[in-house]
Design a protein around this motif. Structure first.
Motif, mmCIF file in Angstrom:
data_model
loop_
_atom_site.group_PDB
_atom_site.id
_atom_site.type_symbol
_atom_site.label_atom_id
_atom_site.label_comp_id
_atom_site.label_asym_id
_atom_site.label_seq_id
_atom_site.Cartn_x
_atom_site.Cartn_y
_atom_site.Cartn_z
ATOM 1 N N SER A 176 0.806 -1.258 0.040
ATOM 2 C CA SER A 176 -0.007 -0.181 0.222
ATOM 3 C C SER A 176 0.802 1.217 0.137
ATOM 4 C CB SER A 176 -1.087 0.163 0.977
ATOM 5 O OG SER A 176 -1.898 -1.061 1.200
ATOM 6 N N GLU B 103 -9.456 0.929 2.728
ATOM 7 C CA GLU B 103 -9.840 0.200 1.763
ATOM 8 C C GLU B 103 -10.621 0.730 0.837
ATOM 9 O OE1 GLU B 103 -10.593 -3.868 3.415
ATOM 10 O OE2 GLU B 103 -8.471 -4.226 3.887
ATOM 11 N N LEU C 71 -10.389 -1.405 14.675
ATOM 12 C CA LEU C 71 -9.483 -2.114 13.668
ATOM 13 C C LEU C 71 -10.351 -1.927 12.722
ATOM 14 C CD1 LEU C 71 -7.257 -4.411 15.502
ATOM 15 C CD2 LEU C 71 -6.465 -2.508 14.306
ATOM 16 N N ARG C 72 -11.654 -2.630 12.700
ATOM 17 C CA ARG C 72 -12.479 -2.834 11.435
ATOM 18 C C ARG C 72 -12.750 -1.681 10.622
ATOM 19 N NH1 ARG C 72 -17.541 -2.119 11.161
ATOM 20 N NH2 ARG C 72 -18.169 -1.985 13.516
ATOM 21 N N LYS D 123 -9.562 -0.483 9.088
ATOM 22 C CA LYS D 123 -9.580 -1.028 7.624
ATOM 23 C C LYS D 123 -10.642 -0.725 6.410
ATOM 24 C CE LYS D 123 -7.747 -5.452 9.785
ATOM 25 N NZ LYS D 123 -8.115 -6.708 10.162
ATOM 26 N N THR D 124 -11.748 -0.271 6.876
ATOM 27 C CA THR D 124 -12.776 0.041 5.939
ATOM 28 C C THR D 124 -12.241 1.190 5.438
ATOM 29 O OG1 THR D 124 -14.621 -1.172 7.109
ATOM 30 C CG2 THR D 124 -15.388 0.567 5.570
#
Length: 143
Positions: free
Chosen positions: A61, A139, A131-132, A135-136
């Motif tokens: 990334s 991304e 964390l979720r 990440k969302t």
């Protein structure tokens, strides 16, 4: 009258502040010589050996020009080597050297500790959600 944002409600400001905290922890506890971006490159090559630079940039990334500079530095330091692909001799791929593997093995434990230190700043029940959500956002295709 000039308008101003309430910065503590502005996501870009908060992400930048989190990055500043992470960078300070990294320098204090992981390495002053190896940046977290260089760590990402080393770690990516450990997980997926023999990547070309374009794929390495995607997998870590990072933009291609940044990866180019990082790879050049890591090659010069003896942590990464460029080799011809075994089956397609036109392709150059990247691999960790034994010194690169040793360096990564030394960096992983303190990197894990600062990751945990940042997570520990959150209430236990919010860590997985944080964390979720990160990440969302990371991304998301917002272009």
């Amino acid at each position: 009258m000039v308008q101003a944002l309430q910065l503590d409600a502005y996501i870009g400001y908060l992400i930048r502040r989190c990055e500043q905290v992470h960078t300070a922890l990294w320098a204090a506890h992981v390495s002053r010589e190896v940046t977290s971006q260089q760590f990402a490159v080393l770690n990516t090559l450990a997980r997926r050996p023999e990547l070309d630079q374009r794929t390495l940039a995607e997998e870590s990334s990072l933009d291609r020009s940044t990866v180019n500079v990082i790879v050049r530095r890591l090659v010069d330091q003896g942590y990464v080597q460029q080799v011809r692909h075994e089956r397609d001799r036109r392709r150059t791929v990247l691999c960790l050297t034994p010194d690169g593997s040793q360096l990564l093995n030394q960096l992983i434990p303190p990197a894990q500790r600062i990751n945990q230190q940042m997570l520990d700043a959150l209430p236990t029940e919010d860590r997985a959600t944080a964390l979720r959500l990160l990440k969302t956002l990371a991304e998301a295709d917002l272009s």
